[in-house]
Design a protein around this motif. Structure first.
Motif, PDB file in Angstrom:
ATOM      1  N   VAL A 101       0.170  -8.595   3.520  1.00 33.66           N
ATOM      2  CA  VAL A 101       0.593  -7.335   4.150  1.00 33.66           C
ATOM      3  C   VAL A 101       2.080  -7.091   3.872  1.00 33.66           C
ATOM      4  O   VAL A 101       2.490  -5.957   3.585  1.00 33.66           O
ATOM      5  CB  VAL A 101       0.282  -7.342   5.665  1.00 33.66           C
ATOM      6  CG1 VAL A 101       0.931  -6.172   6.371  1.00 33.66           C
ATOM      7  CG2 VAL A 101      -1.229  -7.320   5.884  1.00 33.66           C
ATOM      8  N   ALA A 102       2.883  -8.147   3.913  1.00 30.01           N
ATOM      9  CA  ALA A 102       4.314  -7.999   3.597  1.00 30.01           C
ATOM     10  C   ALA A 102       4.493  -7.497   2.168  1.00 30.01           C
ATOM     11  O   ALA A 102       5.297  -6.593   1.919  1.00 30.01           O
ATOM     12  CB  ALA A 102       5.033  -9.332   3.794  1.00 30.01           C
ATOM     13  N   MET A 103       3.736  -8.050   1.236  1.00 29.54           N
ATOM     14  CA  MET A 103       3.835  -7.610  -0.166  1.00 29.54           C
ATOM     15  C   MET A 103       3.450  -6.148  -0.298  1.00 29.54           C
ATOM     16  O   MET A 103       4.125  -5.380  -0.982  1.00 29.54           O
ATOM     17  CB  MET A 103       2.939  -8.485  -1.045  1.00 29.54           C
ATOM     18  CG  MET A 103       3.082  -8.204  -2.518  1.00 29.54           C
ATOM     19  SD  MET A 103       4.700  -8.720  -3.104  1.00 29.54           S
ATOM     20  CE  MET A 103       4.559  -8.363  -4.836  1.00 29.54           C
ATOM     21  N   CYS A 104       2.388  -5.764   0.379  1.00 26.92           N
ATOM     22  CA  CYS A 104       1.934  -4.373   0.344  1.00 26.92           C
ATOM     23  C   CYS A 104       3.024  -3.421   0.861  1.00 26.92           C
ATOM     24  O   CYS A 104       3.259  -2.373   0.284  1.00 26.92           O
ATOM     25  CB  CYS A 104       0.654  -4.233   1.160  1.00 26.92           C
ATOM     26  SG  CYS A 104      -0.026  -2.576   1.184  1.00 26.92           S
ATOM     27  N   LEU A 105       3.666  -3.814   1.942  1.00 29.18           N
ATOM     28  CA  LEU A 105       4.715  -2.970   2.521  1.00 29.18           C
ATOM     29  C   LEU A 105       5.976  -2.981   1.662  1.00 29.18           C
ATOM     30  O   LEU A 105       6.633  -1.945   1.496  1.00 29.18           O
ATOM     31  CB  LEU A 105       5.024  -3.423   3.947  1.00 29.18           C
ATOM     32  CG  LEU A 105       3.893  -3.231   4.956  1.00 29.18           C
ATOM     33  CD1 LEU A 105       4.255  -3.877   6.293  1.00 29.18           C
ATOM     34  CD2 LEU A 105       3.551  -1.758   5.127  1.00 29.18           C
ATOM     35  N   LEU A 106       6.325  -4.132   1.118  1.00 32.03           N
ATOM     36  CA  LEU A 106       7.551  -4.241   0.321  1.00 32.03           C
ATOM     37  C   LEU A 106       7.487  -3.414  -0.961  1.00 32.03           C
ATOM     38  O   LEU A 106       8.492  -2.817  -1.359  1.00 32.03           O
ATOM     39  CB  LEU A 106       7.836  -5.703  -0.025  1.00 32.03           C
ATOM     40  CG  LEU A 106       8.361  -6.559   1.113  1.00 32.03           C
ATOM     41  CD1 LEU A 106       8.302  -8.036   0.753  1.00 32.03           C
ATOM     42  CD2 LEU A 106       9.774  -6.151   1.489  1.00 32.03           C
TER      43      LEU A 106
END
Length: 189
Positions: A101-106
């Motif tokens: 999820v962090a990668m998706c948001l970043l």
């Protein structure tokens, strides 16, 4: 005599969800990550090694650009694959979910001034940190958060920090090396 011929407009369909080719790519790259983690883990046993499963889901998210829910599913799948390897059971479900999820948001952060390779490296590095800190946080909470255990945790946090930052750096390099060739081969935007 007036011309009745007007402009033809082609309606574009918006991409909804993942396509079959995206799902196949997810399966192939997560399987490749598992195989690499198994074989490299048995060959290189120096304490610091890449986590190919994290690297692969970061690469998948860069290539497929899924929505947050789809990225969460990719993270849960990665966590499920991690259950086949030695380690703390079930914690990877939380850590890989958080990392994906962090990668998706970043990758959605508009960083026009940063060139793509630096953005790829930075997003992968930060996502690996999120995954690693989530893993350590859950592990410490589950096993060492008792009042009598806070004084003498069996593994000093500094060792975990070195492993997390080292793994993040290695994963960032792996994803950067693989991203551009795969993007060109797969003709992804």
């Amino acid at each position: 005599m007036e011309s009745t011929v007007g402009k033809r407009e082609v309606a574009r369909k918006e991409k909804k969800g993942l396509q079959i080719s995206d799902i196949l790519l997810i399966g192939i790259l997560l399987a490749a990550g598992a195989v690499l983690k198994f074989f490299v883990g048995t060959i290189i046993n120096i304490g610091m090694k890449p986590n190919f499963i994290i690297a692969m889901y970061c690469l998948i998210i860069l290539l497929v650009k899924p929505g947050i829910i789809e990225a969460a599913i990719i993270g849960i799948l990665a966590g499920a694959i991690c259950q086949f390897f030695p380690g703390q059971p079930y914690i990877n479900f939380v850590s890989e979910l958080a990392g994906a999820v962090a990668m998706c948001l970043l990758i959605r952060i508009p960083l026009e001034k940063i060139k793509l390779p630096l953005k790829t490296v930075a997003c992968t590095f930060l996502s690996t940190l999120v995954s690693g800190f989530s893993f350590i946080g859950v592990m410490y909470f589950l096993y060492y958060a008792r009042p009598n255990m806070l004084i003498a945790a069996p593994t000093p946090l500094a060792i975990f920090l070195a492993i997390i930052f080292g793994t993040a750096a290695i994963n960032a390099v792996i994803v950067q090396v693989l991203y551009i060739p795969l993007k060109l081969v797969l003709k992804k935007e």
